[in-house]
Each structure stands twice: as C-alpha cells, then as structure tokens.
Design a protein around this motif. Structure first.
Motif, PDB file in Angstrom:
ATOM      1  N   ASP C 141      39.627  29.631  67.475  1.00 24.19           N
ATOM      2  CA  ASP C 141      40.542  30.388  68.330  1.00 24.19           C
ATOM      3  C   ASP C 141      40.153  31.870  68.340  1.00 24.19           C
ATOM      4  O   ASP C 141      39.410  32.343  67.476  1.00 24.19           O
ATOM      5  N   PHE C 142      40.678  32.568  69.306  1.00 24.01           N
ATOM      6  CA  PHE C 142      40.415  33.999  69.486  1.00 24.01           C
ATOM      7  C   PHE C 142      40.816  34.775  68.222  1.00 24.01           C
ATOM      8  O   PHE C 142      41.926  34.639  67.726  1.00 24.01           O
ATOM      9  N   GLN C 143      39.886  35.586  67.701  1.00 23.88           N
ATOM     10  CA  GLN C 143      40.120  36.243  66.414  1.00 23.88           C
ATOM     11  C   GLN C 143      40.511  37.725  66.528  1.00 23.88           C
ATOM     12  O   GLN C 143      40.645  38.410  65.519  1.00 23.88           O
ATOM     13  N   GLY C 144      40.659  38.213  67.736  1.00 25.01           N
ATOM     14  CA  GLY C 144      41.107  39.608  67.888  1.00 25.01           C
ATOM     15  C   GLY C 144      39.973  40.567  68.215  1.00 25.01           C
ATOM     16  O   GLY C 144      38.805  40.324  67.897  1.00 25.01           O
ATOM     17  N   LEU C 145      40.338  41.690  68.862  1.00 31.93           N
ATOM     18  CA  LEU C 145      39.334  42.672  69.286  1.00 31.93           C
ATOM     19  C   LEU C 145      39.011  43.690  68.198  1.00 31.93           C
ATOM     20  O   LEU C 145      38.171  44.561  68.385  1.00 31.93           O
ATOM     21  N   GLU C 146      39.740  43.650  67.118  1.00 32.95           N
ATOM     22  CA  GLU C 146      39.569  44.555  65.985  1.00 32.95           C
ATOM     23  C   GLU C 146      39.622  46.037  66.443  1.00 32.95           C
ATOM     24  O   GLU C 146      40.553  46.408  67.158  1.00 32.95           O
ATOM     25  N   GLU C 147      38.652  46.844  66.063  1.00 25.49           N
ATOM     26  CA  GLU C 147      38.765  48.287  66.336  1.00 25.49           C
ATOM     27  C   GLU C 147      39.027  48.596  67.816  1.00 25.49           C
ATOM     28  O   GLU C 147      39.844  49.447  68.159  1.00 25.49           O
ATOM     29  N   LYS C 148      38.305  47.891  68.665  1.00 25.28           N
ATOM     30  CA  LYS C 148      38.494  48.066  70.110  1.00 25.28           C
ATOM     31  C   LYS C 148      39.968  47.867  70.504  1.00 25.28           C
ATOM     32  O   LYS C 148      40.522  48.598  71.343  1.00 25.28           O
ATOM     33  N   GLY C 149      40.596  46.864  69.905  1.00 16.25           N
ATOM     34  CA  GLY C 149      42.006  46.594  70.187  1.00 16.25           C
ATOM     35  C   GLY C 149      42.900  47.736  69.733  1.00 16.25           C
ATOM     36  O   GLY C 149      43.864  48.113  70.427  1.00 16.25           O
ATOM     37  N   LEU C 150      42.572  48.295  68.595  1.00 15.75           N
ATOM     38  CA  LEU C 150      43.366  49.428  68.094  1.00 15.75           C
ATOM     39  C   LEU C 150      43.283  50.612  69.059  1.00 15.75           C
ATOM     40  O   LEU C 150      44.263  51.311  69.318  1.00 15.75           O
ATOM     41  N   GLU C 151      42.087  50.809  69.602  1.00 13.45           N
ATOM     42  CA  GLU C 151      41.914  51.915  70.544  1.00 13.45           C
ATOM     43  C   GLU C 151      42.739  51.713  71.820  1.00 13.45           C
ATOM     44  O   GLU C 151      43.322  52.652  72.356  1.00 13.45           O
ATOM     45  N   LEU C 152      42.803  50.459  72.258  1.00  8.23           N
ATOM     46  CA  LEU C 152      43.622  50.190  73.446  1.00  8.23           C
ATOM     47  C   LEU C 152      45.093  50.457  73.159  1.00  8.23           C
ATOM     48  O   LEU C 152      45.821  51.006  73.993  1.00  8.23           O
ATOM     49  N   LEU C 153      45.537  50.075  71.966  1.00  6.26           N
ATOM     50  CA  LEU C 153      46.922  50.365  71.592  1.00  6.26           C
ATOM     51  C   LEU C 153      47.178  51.873  71.604  1.00  6.26           C
ATOM     52  O   LEU C 153      48.227  52.348  72.052  1.00  6.26           O
ATOM     53  N   ALA C 154      46.195  52.618  71.091  1.00  4.01           N
ATOM     54  CA  ALA C 154      46.351  54.074  71.039  1.00  4.01           C
ATOM     55  C   ALA C 154      46.498  54.662  72.445  1.00  4.01           C
ATOM     56  O   ALA C 154      47.299  55.573  72.682  1.00  4.01           O
ATOM     57  N   ARG C 155      45.700  54.122  73.377  1.00  7.71           N
ATOM     58  CA  ARG C 155      45.827  54.605  74.763  1.00  7.71           C
ATOM     59  C   ARG C 155      47.209  54.302  75.324  1.00  7.71           C
ATOM     60  O   ARG C 155      47.822  55.153  75.981  1.00  7.71           O
ATOM     61  N   ALA C 156      47.684  53.080  75.065  1.00 13.20           N
ATOM     62  CA  ALA C 156      49.011  52.694  75.578  1.00 13.20           C
ATOM     63  C   ALA C 156      50.095  53.559  74.947  1.00 13.20           C
ATOM     64  O   ALA C 156      51.084  53.918  75.589  1.00 13.20           O
ATOM     65  N   LYS C 157      49.908  53.885  73.694  1.00 13.20           N
ATOM     66  CA  LYS C 157      50.861  54.761  73.012  1.00 13.20           C
ATOM     67  C   LYS C 157      50.897  56.127  73.697  1.00 13.20           C
ATOM     68  O   LYS C 157      51.953  56.682  73.970  1.00 13.20           O
ATOM     69  N   GLU C 158      49.704  56.637  73.971  1.00 12.41           N
ATOM     70  CA  GLU C 158      49.625  57.953  74.591  1.00 12.41           C
ATOM     71  C   GLU C 158      50.311  57.970  75.956  1.00 12.41           C
ATOM     72  O   GLU C 158      51.017  58.909  76.296  1.00 12.41           O
ATOM     73  N   GLU C 159      50.126  56.880  76.702  1.00  9.13           N
ATOM     74  CA  GLU C 159      50.703  56.854  78.049  1.00  9.13           C
ATOM     75  C   GLU C 159      52.214  56.620  78.059  1.00  9.13           C
ATOM     76  O   GLU C 159      52.890  56.959  79.024  1.00  9.13           O
ATOM     77  N   THR C 160      52.732  55.961  77.016  1.00 14.41           N
ATOM     78  CA  THR C 160      54.149  55.564  77.068  1.00 14.41           C
ATOM     79  C   THR C 160      55.021  56.256  76.028  1.00 14.41           C
ATOM     80  O   THR C 160      56.249  56.269  76.172  1.00 14.41           O
ATOM     81  N   GLY C 161      54.411  56.776  74.972  1.00 19.75           N
ATOM     82  CA  GLY C 161      55.219  57.359  73.908  1.00 19.75           C
ATOM     83  C   GLY C 161      55.807  56.342  72.954  1.00 19.75           C
ATOM     84  O   GLY C 161      56.591  56.691  72.068  1.00 19.75           O
ATOM     85  N   LEU C 162      55.460  55.073  73.150  1.00 16.22           N
ATOM     86  CA  LEU C 162      55.955  54.039  72.231  1.00 16.22           C
ATOM     87  C   LEU C 162      55.266  54.175  70.874  1.00 16.22           C
ATOM     88  O   LEU C 162      54.108  54.583  70.791  1.00 16.22           O
ATOM     89  N   LEU C 163      55.971  53.795  69.822  1.00 17.58           N
ATOM     90  CA  LEU C 163      55.341  53.673  68.510  1.00 17.58           C
ATOM     91  C   LEU C 163      54.554  52.364  68.480  1.00 17.58           C
ATOM     92  O   LEU C 163      54.805  51.453  69.269  1.00 17.58           O
ATOM     93  N   ILE C 164      53.609  52.280  67.544  1.00 19.13           N
ATOM     94  CA  ILE C 164      52.734  51.098  67.471  1.00 19.13           C
ATOM     95  C   ILE C 164      52.943  50.357  66.149  1.00 19.13           C
ATOM     96  O   ILE C 164      52.915  50.973  65.080  1.00 19.13           O
ATOM     97  N   VAL C 165      53.155  49.035  66.254  1.00 14.94           N
ATOM     98  CA  VAL C 165      53.123  48.192  65.058  1.00 14.94           C
ATOM     99  C   VAL C 165      51.995  47.186  65.248  1.00 14.94           C
ATOM    100  O   VAL C 165      51.892  46.543  66.290  1.00 14.94           O
ATOM    101  N   THR C 166      51.102  47.099  64.254  1.00 17.02           N
ATOM    102  CA  THR C 166      49.961  46.197  64.389  1.00 17.02           C
ATOM    103  C   THR C 166      49.545  45.704  63.009  1.00 17.02           C
ATOM    104  O   THR C 166      49.783  46.366  62.005  1.00 17.02           O
ATOM    105  N   GLU C 167      48.945  44.526  63.006  1.00 10.93           N
ATOM    106  CA  GLU C 167      48.716  43.823  61.747  1.00 10.93           C
ATOM    107  C   GLU C 167      47.406  44.199  61.076  1.00 10.93           C
ATOM    108  O   GLU C 167      46.387  44.429  61.729  1.00 10.93           O
TER     109      GLU C 167
END
Lengths: 348, 348, 348, 348
Positions: C141-167
C-alpha cells in the motif's frame, strides 16, 4: 454466496460444489483466477446451508453476500417499526425517545419502589423497569422475588400509570411474566436461549431483547429474527455493552456505533442501557446523552431509592435525586433533537 | 475484600464503609496511604455483597480476595472429582482421558448414526455425542429432531454400549433429556441460563457444562457453582473456545491454558472440544493432541458419516475415516501420557 | 499494594514477602483470613516492583492500589491541562472543542489538499491533519510522501493559517516532522513504541498520542506517562476505537466511555477520531456528535477532495461537501454545549 | 475481489465500479441477484486498492479472495523455510524444534547470566535469549542495559557456544543490535512499527517477529511481509498470546491453534513463547508441551537464576532448577515426536 476454492482444489472437487448448488436451484457464476477458483452462487440460502458447502473437500471459504436475517432486515421493511402502547406511548422511528427507569431488582420494600416510580413518572419517563426474576453470576447473590415482585410492579403501575418492562429467564415463567409485563425483557445472557426466544415469539407482547455480552450485531439481529419468525414482530433491541479488552474502569464497553449500524441494517427500534453498559454511576449521564445524539430510540436506566442497600447493581444505580437532576438535561436534549433535524443521525 | 477509597473521600464516607462492614461481622484493617485510604475486610462475602460496598459514596473500587465460587473450588475439596458410570468409565483425576465423539446433530438416518457409533466404539472411545435439541444462530437452520433424536441415540447406545452425552436447551425438556442421557450437556450459549443450571442441579445425572463464548474462567466456575449449589456435584467442564480478536481462520480461540488453570483452581474434570473450539477440520488433530498433553480429562469431537450432507457443523466434522485414523495417534498419546508422569501437567 | 498469598503458603514464605517489602521502606499491614493471608503494603512502588513480589513463592496475586501513572494522573494535577498555540487556539479544559480535519495521507496533488484545507478552515475548524509518513498494514500500500508531504502541509498552512497535525513513525524522522508539525502525532500502532515516546518527550511540541488498538486505558495513560516523564507535558490523547468482537460492520469499536473515564483519571485533553474509530462514512456524523456530548475536547476527521481516488482510507473519508454539511450541525452542538452547563459531562 | 453493492445502488454506480476495475486490467464477472448486485473482479490487487473501491458510492462491502500477503504465503513457496546457522542449528520444517531460553532482561550480574546460559546449554537448548533494550509499559520500570547488556550476552555466547536472540526497539539501535545478535527480535508491541520492520529487512540476520497483542494472523503475516519485501526472507514468527476476554488468571490468551494455521498459510517457522503467553510459572510446562505437539518449530522460555530479584518478568520466569527439570520432559517429547510421524500436526 461466494465460494473460494483451495489453490490445489481439483476439477472434480470444483464440479462437486457446482453440482450441489445447481441441484438446489442456485445460479452459478465461476471465475477462474490465476491462483484460486471462485464460485458465485445466487439462490435461497435456506435450501443449501452455507456450511454444507464449506465442508466439501477443496473449499477454502464460503462468504455470505446477503445478511442471514430477513424479517429483521431493513431490506424486508423500509419503514421503521414503531411499537405503540394503549396509553399512547410509541417506541421507534422518529418518535420522541422513551425513558425506562427503575431499580435493578424489585425488592420487598414497596415504598421504595413506589418512591422510585413516582420520581420516574415525574421526570417525564414512560416506563418502569424492575427485575422480579434475576440472572445472577453467583448462586449466593439475591435471585429476585419472582411472582411477588411482579405483583409489586403491578401496584406501582396502577399508582403511576407507567408501563412495565421486566425480565423473563425461562419458558416456564413466560405465562406469568407476560401477564404482568407491558414489555417482556430477555436478558443479555439469554440472548441465544433459543427456546425462550421462540416461546416469546408466540405471545403478543412486545419483547425487549438485550445484546449478549459477546454477540456481534449480526448474531443480535439473528436472535431477534428467532422471535419474529415465531410470529412476534414487536421487538425492541437494547445495546448494553459488550465484553471488551478493558474491564478496569468499566464493566463493559458500550458500543454506541451499534445504534446507527442497527438503524441502517434493521427497522427495529434500538434502546441503550448505559447502566449495565458502563457499570459506573458517573458514566451514566454522559453515555445517556451520547446515546440519544447517536440516534437511540430510548434509554434504560437503573435508579434506586437507596443504592447502598440495593440487592443488586447498587454501584451503577443512580439515586432518585441524581436521576431527577440528570433528566433535566436529558429532557433538554430530547426537546432539542430537532435542531438536528432528527434524521441527521439516522443512516439513510 | 479490599476497599480502595477515592483520594478525596471524606472521613465520614470512610466511617460509613467501616461501620457497614463491622455491623455484618467483618474484621477491619485500615491503611491510610499518602494518597488513598485502603480498607481490608475479612468476613463472609455472603453477608455483605461487594457491590453494596462499591456503591457507597467515596468508594473507588472493591477487590475480591477470595474466589467467589466455593463448592467448585480446589480449596473446598483437594481431591479431583471423578465421575463414575455404571459400566466402569471414569472421568477426572488421573484416570485415562475419555473420548466423546459423534455427529453434531442426530439426524433421521439411523444407519448413518450407527455407522458413526460403531466407529467411535471401535476406536476405543467411550461416549457417543449427538444433539437432539440444537441451538442455532439462525431460525432457518435445522433445529434438531428432539424426542425422535433421543430415541435414535438410545438405539445406538443399545447396539454399541457407548454412554450418551446430549444437550438440553430448556428446563421444560430436562425430564425428557435426563431420561435418555448419561451425561446432560448444557451448551455454551446457555452457560448463564441460570434457571436451567439450577434445574439440572436437581437431577442426579452428571452435567457437562460448556464454557460460554465470552465467559471468563471465573464466570465459568460460578456457573458450575449454580449446578453444585442446587445439589449436583457431578459437573464436567468443557472448554470449547472463546470469541477472540480473529475469526478469519477459526470460529473461536481455543484457550488450552484453561485446562491447567481450572485444574489449579477447581477439582472438577475438564474436557476440550476442538471441533467447536476451532471450527476447522484440519485443526482438530493438532488441538486434540495439545489438549491431552495440557492435561485435559477428555475430548469431545464431531464425526459424521457424510459431513457434506450434515445438518449442522459439517465443515468442522471429521469423516469416519479421518476420525479412525486420528484415534490411532490419540490412543498412542493417551497410552504414553505416563512417560510424562501424568502429574507433570497438573498444577500442584 | 495488596499481596494475596496462596492458601497453602508457609509462614516462612509469608515472612519472606514481608521482609522484602520492609527492607524497601514499605509499611505492612497483615490480615490473617480463615483461608488466605493478605498483606497490604504502603510505599513507593518504584522501589519494589510489584512483579518482583508476585514472583516470590507462595504469592497468589499482587493487586495495585494506586494507578501506576503519576504525571498523567488527575491526582497529581487537579486542573485540566490546556494546550495553547501561538494563534490562540486552545485544546483542553472547558475550551471550545477543536476540529482537526484533512486527508488521511498527503498526496502529490497540492490543489486537492488546498481545497480540503480551505473547506476545513471555512467550516470553523482549527487544525489540518494529513499523513506524510504512513503506517500501512501491507507493504504494497501507499507509504506516504514523507518530506515532500510535509512541505505540502506547510504550504497549506501558510495559505490558510490552520495548525498542522501530522504523524511521526520513527525516532529518525522526528527532527524533520517536528520542524513542520504544530502537533506531533504518534499513531495507534506505535502507542507502545517506547523509544519514540521518549524521543517525542524531548521536544517542546505538543504530542497527540493515539490509543493502541488493544490498549487498556491504563496502558494508554502509561504511554502518555513515558512522554511526560521524558519532559514534555503537552500530551493530547486520542480515542480511535479498539479491536472488538465484531468487525463485520465497523473497523473498530469506538469506546466513547473512554472520554469521561480519562477526564476522571487524568487532566490531559481527549480527542476522538470517529473516522478510524468506525471506518464507515455513514457513522462519522452520529459518532462525532456523540463524542462531543460525551465531553471530548475535539474531533479528528478524515476529509478528502476525491475519496474514490484517495491513496488511503477512502472508504471512511468524507467528501468536502459531506464534511461541510456535517460541520453545520457540529458547530450547532459546540455552540449549545453550554445549555448543558459544559461540566455536566465531566466527572467531578 | 468481490464487490457487494447496496440494494439501492443505481446502475450508474454499478457502472462506475466496473469501469474503474476494467481500466486497471481486472476481469469482471457480474451477478445480478434478486436483491443485491455482486461484482467479482480478478486482477492484481496492487493496481487497485480494495479500499478505493470500497469508497465508491453504492458499494456495501469489498471482500478479498486472496490473502494479501504474498512472499510469506504457502502459495508462493510450497517448501518450509528453514533458517540455518553457522553452527549447524536449523529452525523450521521438520527439523527438531529449537529451545530459546534465558532471562527476560540482561542484568548487570554477569555470573547470574552465565549460570543461566550454562544451564540452558546443558539442557540441550541452542539459543540464549536476553533483553538489552526493554520495552516497558511504565517509564518507572527497568529499561535495560542497552549496549552493556549486549556485551554481556556476547561473553555468555563465547563461553557457551549458544546463539543469541535479543530485541531491537528502534531503527537507530539496529546496527548495534545486529552486530551482537544471531537472531534479531522484534517485540510484540513493535509488530506494526513498520519503519523498524523495513529496516530489519535490510540486514542479513534472521528476524524473530513476535505477534502483536491484538494482531490477527493476517496482520501478523503482513508484518512479516514487510520484512521480506524489504529483502530479508529469514523470518521466524513467534506466537506469544493475544489479549483475551480474561486476564484474571493469565496475562494473555495463548493461541496455540495459530501454529497449525500458520503452517497452512505460510512457509515460515513458528516459535511459541509460553512465558509471555501465560505470564504464570505453573502454566509454562503444560503450554510448552502442548505447543510442541501442536507443531511448533521451537519454544522461547524465560529462565532466571534468581527470579525474585529479576528486573522484569520474575513472576513468569522459571528458576534454573525448574527449567532443567522441565527440559527432561521436553526433550522426551521432542525425541518422540516421530511416533506422531511429525507431519501429523502439519496441515497438508
């Protein structure tokens, strides 16, 4: 049903499965996978029991496609079953959730019972609970007043106008209990006492069936099916917690998701019993509220006029005062369920 | 019993607990920890039910010190209970393990039953099993031949000399079943059908009680206690698997450690049923052997002359040939249990 | 702790237990029952491990009186822990419950993630969830984007102001995850990955710890204790369902009673994850509402812009539209929790 | 895979499922039942994840036909995997079962460890167990000697010639543990620590993977698959008990049927750990014997030179004398397994 053959199944074994199914009127569809052969058979499960297929040589597994319960299923009856009593109380569907409350056991002190009954009535609840026949894990514990207890319930009913729900433990006692009860309760430990289920199905009184401590929802609905198949469609299901991995802080794990699941798969009403479902007094209020929000058609709650002296389940019984206070909030929730549009929590 | 008070319990609440216990003749020992008060009370649990203490305000938890079963306990009777039949068969203690075998359900085809019974006899087994009253999860499954089935068992007994073990599901049927059975079986789903337990306790016939699908060993022994307390000390316990986290590859999780645990805590004999305990034909042989090595006083095994046409449990029934072959190994193990000194697997 | 000796324990064995405890500064109280000797010992469990007593000859059982967790316990800290973020969001105590929502896995399609994040923000939720490191039962099964995924979260955070929870799944990845996350999530299957717990305890970021699929509440709080003992008191607990007897209609059994139980025994905030807790889309709304009413400090919900194409957990993810609609009701409940006086559902 | 549609699924919804599967190369077979539509799809599960189908509107349930593990499956490799060590010890297949024994934790007292190691060697056992990194439920318990412990194991190995099995808890420690261990153990609570599984798969050393406390056999084999898929096919499985409904008399429920089940579905060797599997000293001998008879490829047993002073698990550790005595019987059973034809307990 779907039949998955062992990878090394022979053509002869496959044919034997197919023939047996075809002989019984099943239509067959076969998939020859690279590794496994899969047979899909459409027909009436009552003509060929799945396990008689599972026992054939070369069969790895038989999977059911359709739920094995029929009368209890949403597919057989789209509309919610609503149980109506002569005094106008209704259980099920989009009717206002009902409250069943009272002592775990009926005890000799009638004044205590009456005090509880009056408080139950005053709180807006509709049904008085109380056990005259008591299933007890230990033979050294109080076993119930039996007929005498039923008579006390009848007196309390007369004085308050509450309906009565009380448990029957054995086919022999059924005629007696049926005479006094408005709702006949079959307890969790008798959920698969099939003789009792069938016998209860022969009477006209509504039956409240409690989920067995380790019963899956499918087994629960199949137990209801026994009652319905015997002729009685007025079945109320009661979620009361299942055995879980953790019995340190609770007696059982209350499975609230069972409420919307049963609403999806069955048309029968579902009641929640947070008293047995948690076994702890302080958990009854939050779990009662949560059950209502999750779509329960009612609650069953233990109340005792003097829990410290209760013959059974004192530790999970509310005092009259605690119950009365809790009902203020409960009634608010019941009153405001429509801000939620009611349907919201019922699977479509 | 040990009573642990809430950290914020008041002195008044503590006194109330102590007084209630002392009034009932308990001796009290109190420990005032830095955080929690702990009360140890020695006395007769039958005079004050633990839960009536648990319900007092300020009580966090009540822990039992002594097992709640008495007649079934090893403490009350050091020697193993041995159940003896008129034909000399003995169950329990250091006697040779017994084998109970036969079809899940007795079916109309007497010749099939007789063929099984003869093979059972020829293999060295002592007891024929077969259900005339059948508890079935679904009302659409075969429910048993009832009295007719009992008569067929009686014929097979007459022809083979095997003893008969057969299930009773309801107090009403008990007089009938008792007439035909050498051992009355109470099934797993009726393990806490207390009316039936008590009724079976009134008869003189040995009772084989199966462990409920989610019963702890303590609940199991308390269920046996109901039978014994009603007057019948001839109880055989049967481990048949409990509901587990995994039902993909087995029907139940066979809890073989229950065998030496019960030998430690009780004097009653313990039988293992690997057929229901696993639900898969290929697991019956290894689990049968393992049960014997773990100290079981016997095995109960499903055998059918034509499993593919069995009315119930075909998938877990052995054919006559499979059973006969397995018994060669089983008899070897039984014969060689003494290389093990027999006692080795029984807790001292 | 309470030590219960075997009935046949010798005086010498009893003395040995007492001496060992006294040598370690425990105060001893002994009850000589008619059948069993009971020793109550008050002292610091850290000086004598209960199991080192349990292993002494003649000891039947050792029972703990005090909960083994300390820093996480309500006794050590009466006031609810409240976790505060720089943008003013607060989790815990009587603060408004928070909503964490977003896709199970962060996927390469940033526009999808952003669409979800905007809808999450618009609904009034405060925190964006999304997995960059994915624990998957199967290696295929899909194992995750790892660092790349974290960077996408950071961009979404910047655009929305939401806090991030990630495993985070491993100590090695902790510095990286810690850099991107506002809340570090430790997943259910790592609840007893003690090296990871300790390592997470060394960082200053709040940790959200999910309950293991078969963890008791005591084990859950002990896992939190590992993080706290390592220096980090900002722990959020997350109930996400436990393995139950029934996995036919749900993935797990959501244990909502855990919410008020944890509020009684601990001061840490508790979040509920109905997405994993049920595994079925139609159950998320009723269970979300029930969790809030039961006193949860927040919810964690899976939302995907296109669940049919989700890399993981599509079947339990809501569409943006479903989520948005559900939040209308959820916000109403959050807004009206005070008709309930808020405290009502929190154990006093 | 088999897709069961909701009774009210529309033709459009059915088409969407079929199209998605066909686009990914699946062959489709469709059954239009009276009530439900069933779609059978044959293809490579890796191309379309079942849950991405389960999430489509109108789908009630997706059932897998083939086991999701591949490298670990008996289908992919008919012959038993045998793991061979340079000193000639072999684990798996029809080789003589191996015994792994030693203390739960390696402690500072090297003489104690050496005394155990010598007794283990003298008894005929092949492998010394001992934990240098210790997963502990509480942070206040002994956490292991780490590198120092590994060095003590190395000394004991040098003096006795025993192989070493020892646990790794974290990817960071893997290079160190790998240097000292002949078999790298991954503990039950890390069974789904996927990063660790993958990392262990990169090394050439055999890995012993313990079953998680609530893992199904399928999840267990999928965890093994992670190691194998990362490149290491030398995996030994270890059954060590699962969480059950009853933790009164045992720590876990030892699932001995797992042994023949795994032999049927996988080619990997299976070891049984009765020490953790029961948590009680008196149960180790009967369960060890039962495990061997059920077909286990070995046993893992805790032995301590002074269990009353053990840093961990004293209550389930045997003394050297108890172990030595038990091994007399165990060796007899191992020697006589061939009266059983060995194969008898292995599913054909």
């Amino acid at each position: 049903m779907i039949i998955i053959m062992e990878p090394e199944a022979t053509q002869e074994q496959i044919n034997r499965v197919v023939n047996k199914l075809e002989e019984n009127g099943f239509r067959i569809n076969m998939n020859l996978g690279d590794v496994l052969t899969v047979i899909a058979a459409i027909g009436d499960k009552r003509l060929v029991q799945p396990q008689s297929i599972a026992s054939l040589e070369g069969v790895r597994e038989v999977k059911l496609i359709q739920e094995p319960f029929k009368l209890a299923s949403r597919e057989s009856k789209k509309d919610d079953t609503v149980i109506e009593f002569s005094n106008g109380v209704k259980i099920g569907g989009l009717n206002k959730p009902v409250i069943m409350a009272g002592p775990c056991s009926v005890e000799a002190d009638y004044n205590g019972l009456l005090a509880v009954a009056k408080a139950v009535k005053a709180s807006g609840a509709q049904i008085l609970r109380g056990g005259a026949f008591k299933p007890r894990t230990s033979p050294y514990d109080f076993q119930g007043l039996e007929e005498k207890g039923l008579e006390l319930l009848a007196r309390a009913k007369e004085e308050t106008g509450l309906l009565i729900v009380t448990e029957v433990m054995d086919t022999l006692d059924l005629p007696l209990v049926e005479e006094f009860a408005d709702i006949i309760q079959i307890g969790a430990r008798n959920m698969q006492n099939f003789k009792l289920l069938k016998a209860a199905g022969k009477y006209g009184k509504p039956v409240m069936l409690k989920r067995g401590p380790a019963a899956t929802i499918r087994e629960f609905l199949l137990a209801a099916e026994h009652i319905m198949y015997a002729g009685n469609e007025q079945v109320i299901l009661c979620e009361r917690g299942v055995k879980g991995i953790d019995s340190t802080y609770t007696r059982n794990t209350l499975d609230l998701a069972a409420v919307p699941i049963i609403h999806k798969y069955s048309h029968l009403p579902v009641i929640v019993d947070p008293s047995h479902g948690t076994g702890r007094r302080y958990l009854i209020e939050p779990m009662s509220k949560a059950a209502l929000i999750a779509g329960a058609n009612g609650l069953m709650i233990e109340v005792h006029h003097d829990p410290d002296r209760a013959s059974s389940d004192g530790a999970q019984s509310l005092t009259i005062e605690q119950f009365t206070n809790m009902m203020i909030d409960i009634n608010k929730i019941i009153g405001r369920l429509d801000w939620d549009n009611k349907h919201a929590t019922i699977a479509k």
